[in-house]
Design an enzyme around this catalytic site. Structure first.
Site, PDB file in Angstrom:
ATOM      1  CG  ASP A   1      39.512  -2.627  31.620  1.00 41.81           C
ATOM      2  OD1 ASP A   1      39.030  -3.582  32.249  1.00 41.81           O
ATOM      3  OD2 ASP A   1      39.110  -1.441  31.770  1.00 41.81           O
ATOM      4  CB  SER A   2      40.753  -7.777  34.018  1.00 46.33           C
ATOM      5  OG  SER A   2      40.435  -8.601  32.910  1.00 46.33           O
TER       6      SER A   2
ATOM      7  CG  ASP B   1      36.825  -4.158  28.822  1.00 42.89           C
ATOM      8  OD1 ASP B   1      35.715  -3.634  28.636  1.00 42.89           O
ATOM      9  OD2 ASP B   1      37.224  -4.562  29.936  1.00 42.89           O
TER      10      ASP B   1
ATOM     11  CE  LYS C   1      33.547  -5.723  29.881  1.00 42.45           C
ATOM     12  NZ  LYS C   1      33.829  -4.566  30.752  1.00 42.45           N
TER      13      LYS C   1
ATOM     14  CD  GLU D   1      34.651  -0.321  33.614  1.00 47.39           C
ATOM     15  OE1 GLU D   1      34.688   0.676  34.382  1.00 47.39           O
ATOM     16  OE2 GLU D   1      35.498  -1.224  33.638  1.00 47.39           O
TER      17      GLU D   1
ATOM     18  CD  GLU E   1      33.300  -5.949  38.052  1.00 46.50           C
ATOM     19  OE1 GLU E   1      33.381  -5.619  36.843  1.00 46.50           O
ATOM     20  OE2 GLU E   1      34.295  -6.112  38.792  1.00 46.50           O
TER      21      GLU E   1
HETATM   22  O1  KIV Z   1      38.037  -6.409  32.329  1.00 51.27           O
HETATM   23  C1  KIV Z   1      37.389  -7.405  32.666  1.00 51.27           C
HETATM   24  O2  KIV Z   1      37.894  -8.516  32.793  1.00 51.27           O
HETATM   25  C2  KIV Z   1      35.957  -7.225  32.918  1.00 51.27           C
HETATM   26  C3  KIV Z   1      35.207  -8.373  33.505  1.00 51.27           C
HETATM   27  C4  KIV Z   1      35.517  -8.517  34.922  1.00 51.27           C
HETATM   28  C5  KIV Z   1      33.749  -8.259  33.248  1.00 51.27           C
HETATM   29  O3  KIV Z   1      35.439  -6.185  32.672  1.00 51.27           O
END
Ligand code: KIV
Length: 303
Positions: A56-57, A95, A125, A127, A194
């Site tokens: 989600d970055s 994500d 993934k 959080e 992280e």
């Molecule tokens: O969204 C992302 O890129 C991440 C990484 C920094 C692990 O969660």
């Protein structure tokens, strides 16, 4: 087990699976990198990364947002589809964005399913540790492998008061350890750590039976992850301490584009080798300057 008419071909590399990643605990270190489109994914896959994270970055890297919170599930699925087309070997992780899983475990299963069905992701993934362990358990039971993510959880940026190192002090250390343990017990196949102190990351790594993948968590993890634009030196602003740039593509892109602009303006581009064979040789020479050009004629594009 079914046979499929969609073959990957006899020479296609073997895909890295979630069980393969799980089996790398303590073994050869895992290399994960983010990617958000086909071109980047093809290059990092060719380079031999084990996992590609459609993070989600992308909200910050692709969309220019201040944080990841506005990113939607549809956006992750859209980018993941493009990445998945390119990933011949690397495992593709999607994500789960903010508010796509926090509401209930049912919502979490539905969102994970969407990333697999619409985004062609091979795992997801999310959080959170203890608070979302039940959600992880439900997603895993639905047949979707889950990667956990503890320590600095960027989706909690407002609650944390900014993007800050986590796990400082006894209580905070215990919380990170408990979160990682809860994820392992819920069935996560790997856990991102992280922005935590390296000694804490080493303790977490030693205390869970699944691989840890660090970002700003020091060397004693089972693997590392970087955002592709950090790794390639494409950012123009502040970059975090842990973000090692292995190239300076940002400068290279600006320099190359400047040369292009100069050559377009000078008429050096396109040269003969960049043009098709002319119909009439006498009209195919270099660009005619403004002064030499005939007065403008009205030309119909239809003829
Ligand atoms: O969204 C992302 O890129 C991440 C990484 C920094 C692990 O969660």
């Amino acid at each position: 087990m079914y046979s499929s008419s969609i073959g990957r071909g006899p020479t296609a590399p073997k895909k890295v699976t979630a069980p393969d990643v799980r089996a790398r605990k303590g073994g050869p270190a895992l290399a994960m990198v983010t990617a958000y489109d086909f071109t980047m994914a093809r290059l990092v896959d060719e380079a031999g990364v084990d996992l590609i994270l459609v993070g989600d970055s992308l909200g910050m890297v692709v969309q220019g947002l201040a944080n990841t919170l506005p990113v939607t599930l549809d956006e992750i699925a859209y980018h993941a589809r493009a990445v998945a087309r390119a990933a011949t070997r690397a495992h593709v992780v999607g994500d789960m964005p903010f508010m796509s899983y926090q509401v209930s475990s049912t919502q979490a299963v539905e969102s994970a399913g969407k990333l697999v069905k619409d985004g062609a992701c091979e795992s997801v993934k999310l959080e959170g540790g203890e608070d979302f362990a039940e959600h992880v358990w439900r997603i895993v039971r639905a047949g979707v492998p889950v990667m956990g993510h503890v320590g600095l959880m960027p989706q909690s940026v407002h609650a944390l008061g900014g993007f800050k190192v986590q796990g400082r002090g006894d209580d905070a250390e215990a919380k990170v350890l408990a979160d990682a343990k809860a994820l392992e017990e819920a069935g996560a196949y790997a856990i991102v750590l992280e922005a935590i102190p390296p000694d804490l990351a080493a303790r977490v790594t030693a205390s869970v039976g699944v691989p840890t993948i660090g970002i700003g968590a020091g060397p004693r993890c089972d693997g590392q992850v970087l955002v592709c634009t950090d790794l390639l030196g494409m950012g123009r602003g502040h970059s975090p301490k842990f973000a090692k740039a292995y190239a300076q593509l940002g400068d290279a892109i600006v320099a190359a584009t400047r040369r292009y602009v100069d050559e377009v303006q000078s008429g050096a581009f396109p040269a003969e080798e960049h043009s098709y064979k002319p119909n009439r040789a006498d009209e195919s020479g270099p660009r005619v300057s403004e002064q030499e050009r005939e007065p403008a004629r009205v030309v119909s594009l239809r003829h």
